[in-house]
Write an enzyme that holds these catalytic residues in place. Sequence first.
Site, PDB file in Angstrom:
ATOM      1  N   ASN A 265       0.801  -1.222   0.000  1.00 38.51           N
ATOM      2  CA  ASN A 265       0.000   0.000   0.000  1.00 38.51           C
ATOM      3  C   ASN A 265       0.835   1.274   0.000  1.00 38.51           C
ATOM      4  OD1 ASN A 265      -2.219  -1.581  -0.181  1.00 38.51           O
ATOM      5  ND2 ASN A 265      -2.792  -1.438   1.975  1.00 38.51           N
TER       6      ASN A 265
ATOM      7  N   ASP B  36     -16.500  -3.680  -3.786  1.00 41.61           N
ATOM      8  CA  ASP B  36     -15.855  -4.982  -3.905  1.00 41.61           C
ATOM      9  C   ASP B  36     -16.246  -5.851  -2.722  1.00 41.61           C
ATOM     10  OD1 ASP B  36     -14.316  -4.081  -1.829  1.00 41.61           O
ATOM     11  OD2 ASP B  36     -12.473  -3.918  -2.965  1.00 41.61           O
TER      12      ASP B  36
ATOM     13  N   VAL C  77     -14.029   0.292  10.351  1.00 40.17           N
ATOM     14  CA  VAL C  77     -13.512   0.974   9.149  1.00 40.17           C
ATOM     15  C   VAL C  77     -14.336   0.605   7.915  1.00 40.17           C
ATOM     16  CG1 VAL C  77     -11.480   1.351   7.688  1.00 40.17           C
ATOM     17  CG2 VAL C  77     -11.206   1.103  10.171  1.00 40.17           C
TER      18      VAL C  77
HETATM   19  N1  EPU Z   1     -14.648   6.063   2.285  1.00 39.49           N
HETATM   20  C1  EPU Z   1     -15.739   6.825   1.934  1.00 39.49           C
HETATM   21  N2  EPU Z   1     -15.572   7.733   0.935  1.00 39.49           N
HETATM   22  C2  EPU Z   1     -14.386   7.912   0.283  1.00 39.49           C
HETATM   23  C3  EPU Z   1     -13.294   7.128   0.663  1.00 39.49           C
HETATM   24  C4  EPU Z   1     -13.450   6.194   1.673  1.00 39.49           C
HETATM   25  O1  EPU Z   1     -16.806   6.691   2.505  1.00 39.49           O
HETATM   26  O2  EPU Z   1     -14.301   8.779  -0.610  1.00 39.49           O
HETATM   27  C5  EPU Z   1     -14.807   5.065   3.363  1.00 39.49           C
HETATM   28  C6  EPU Z   1     -14.602   3.621   2.864  1.00 39.49           C
HETATM   29  O3  EPU Z   1     -15.774   3.107   2.283  1.00 39.49           O
HETATM   30  C7  EPU Z   1     -14.214   2.914   4.142  1.00 39.49           C
HETATM   31  C8  EPU Z   1     -13.422   3.982   4.890  1.00 39.49           C
HETATM   32  O4  EPU Z   1     -13.784   5.241   4.316  1.00 39.49           O
HETATM   33  O5  EPU Z   1     -15.358   2.579   4.873  1.00 39.49           O
HETATM   34  C9  EPU Z   1     -11.926   3.822   4.848  1.00 39.49           C
HETATM   35  O6  EPU Z   1     -11.491   3.763   3.502  1.00 39.49           O
HETATM   36  P1  EPU Z   1     -10.074   4.290   3.055  1.00 39.49           P
HETATM   37  O7  EPU Z   1     -10.261   5.298   1.979  1.00 39.49           O
HETATM   38  O8  EPU Z   1      -9.283   4.666   4.259  1.00 39.49           O
HETATM   39  O9  EPU Z   1      -9.419   2.969   2.444  1.00 39.49           O
HETATM   40  P2  EPU Z   1      -8.752   2.781   1.018  1.00 39.49           P
HETATM   41  O10 EPU Z   1      -7.833   3.890   0.723  1.00 39.49           O
HETATM   42  O11 EPU Z   1      -9.784   2.424   0.026  1.00 39.49           O
HETATM   43  C10 EPU Z   1      -6.642   1.561   2.001  1.00 39.49           C
HETATM   44  C11 EPU Z   1      -5.976   0.253   1.788  1.00 39.49           C
HETATM   45  C12 EPU Z   1      -6.801  -0.860   2.414  1.00 39.49           C
HETATM   46  C13 EPU Z   1      -6.948  -0.571   3.891  1.00 39.49           C
HETATM   47  C14 EPU Z   1      -7.578   0.816   4.087  1.00 39.49           C
HETATM   48  C15 EPU Z   1      -7.684   1.219   5.550  1.00 39.49           C
HETATM   49  C16 EPU Z   1      -4.842   0.540  -0.307  1.00 39.49           C
HETATM   50  C17 EPU Z   1      -4.739   0.187  -1.748  1.00 39.49           C
HETATM   51  N3  EPU Z   1      -5.845   0.006   0.364  1.00 39.49           N
HETATM   52  O12 EPU Z   1      -7.898   1.477   1.327  1.00 39.49           O
HETATM   53  O13 EPU Z   1      -6.067  -2.051   2.245  1.00 39.49           O
HETATM   54  O14 EPU Z   1      -7.768  -1.543   4.476  1.00 39.49           O
HETATM   55  O15 EPU Z   1      -6.792   1.800   3.404  1.00 39.49           O
HETATM   56  O16 EPU Z   1      -6.415   1.296   6.118  1.00 39.49           O
HETATM   57  O17 EPU Z   1      -4.020   1.285   0.227  1.00 39.49           O
HETATM   58  C18 EPU Z   1      -5.716  -4.238   1.529  1.00 39.49           C
HETATM   59  O18 EPU Z   1      -4.491  -3.976   1.518  1.00 39.49           O
HETATM   60  O19 EPU Z   1      -6.171  -5.391   1.342  1.00 39.49           O
HETATM   61  C19 EPU Z   1      -6.672  -3.175   1.760  1.00 39.49           C
HETATM   62  C20 EPU Z   1      -7.984  -3.313   1.540  1.00 39.49           C
END
Ligand code: EPU
Length: 434
Positions: free
Chosen positions: A22, A114, A325
């Site tokens: 990540n 997803d 989360v």
């Molecule tokens: N969310 C919203 N609106 C947005 C963005 C996010 O409602 O515009 C919500 C999401 O639906 C979720 C929460 O905010 O409920 C947290 O999402 P976040 O944006 O922090 O996660 P992400 O950037 O999509 C990354 C990692 C994930 C990890 C999360 C939390 C990557 C590619 N993915 O996802 O990792 O679980 O942060 O730390 O960096 C994995 O590695 O398998 C994985 C899923």
Amino acid sequence: MKFIIKGGNPLKGEITLAGAKNAATKMLVASLLSAKPITLHNIPDILDVAITGELCESVGSSIQREETNIFIHTPEIINTCVLSLSRKNRIPILALGPLLARQGTAEIPLLGGDKIGPRPVDMHLEALRAMGALIEKRESSYYATAPQGLKGVKIVLRYPSVGATENALLAAILAKGRTVIENAAVEPEIIDLIKFLQNIGAIIELGTNRRIYIDGVSALHGGEYTILPDRNEAVSFASLALANNGTIFVRGARQDDLITFLNAYRKVGGEYKIEPMGITFWRAGTLRSIEIETDTHPGFMTDWQQPFTVALTQAHGTSILHETVYEDRFGHIIDLNTMGADIRVFSKCLGEIPCRFSGMNHGHSILVNGPTPLHASCLTIKDLRAGMAHVIAALVAEGASELHNIEELDRGYEHIDERLKNIGANIIRSEDTI
Ligand code: EPU
């Protein structure tokens, strides 16, 4: 493809962490902000990096890979529409900022939900719109332009989203003026991304209370950076040692990235020894139950709960896990129960404070009753971290398990079968789909 895993024997030995998935994928996209050559060290050999490399090449990067190093150079952006990638992940949304900054236009695929929830991108889009981007949702894409260029503004995130923070950060690097991101995510991978960007010429300051300040610059230069080790891999291997009563030295594991996890580990009856080059993990005696709530950093990370839950099936008593989360990250529990676990899923918040999913009927809390012996089974992996839970459960269970759809694991764990074999696992990769 599938894994055939014969479990039941405690694993012993050493595993070296790969670079963090990540962080690596984000740095590749961030490199698009610079027209100069960039070298990234400690790049993991995983599918998500390959997919992100394809994205960068499609917009004009030349990429060379030598062992764990990637040389990437994007002198010009030759294409701003990234709709025709052969494989998908969620990274293209982060290309909006770099493409808008360098070319004034970008088109990326709609992402959709997803296996772990709907995963909206509303905060990403709000941040970019506030900075001057015009973003139109089309049938299968977001089409964005920035007729006046991107400008620095104050962005207040309603939740410290990792992706939205990264998107705002990347868009701000070459924007006019100062951007302030409030309520930003501060995960170690984001700090690493900030360090990389600073290395190649960005001006970024970390404030108190989740504030990040970015002073836009006119261009970035080239440079080199070594990506931090993958703390999610570290937690996976530590949980494996706990669940399977093994002893694993995780080379590259860093206490700084794992403080909250290490506390939970000791509370349930695990032990560890921290050394300069890594951490050794083992089970110290009878495992005890625990209450855990997942949270943003520095809390107990959402990606840790799936591997850790398998260890909790071997603990005496009832453990409580409240996922705050993602609303839908317990899809794999049904499979663990098939293997003999006694886990119940609840839509109530089983935590001290109701989370933002309270009253929404999402199964986001579990009670794990243990200890329960696990038995071999035939399962299909649905997502990356849940897949690791299946692997750990199969390594605990007596007998031969079959895990299908292991491509999900290859997305984020480098050569996982080879590395587990090195510590004594009986695991075979088979091309067969049945
Ligand atoms: N969310 C919203 N609106 C947005 C963005 C996010 O409602 O515009 C919500 C999401 O639906 C979720 C929460 O905010 O409920 C947290 O999402 P976040 O944006 O922090 O996660 P992400 O950037 O999509 C990354 C990692 C994930 C990890 C999360 C939390 C990557 C590619 N993915 O996802 O990792 O679980 O942060 O730390 O960096 C994995 O590695 O398998 C994985 C899923």
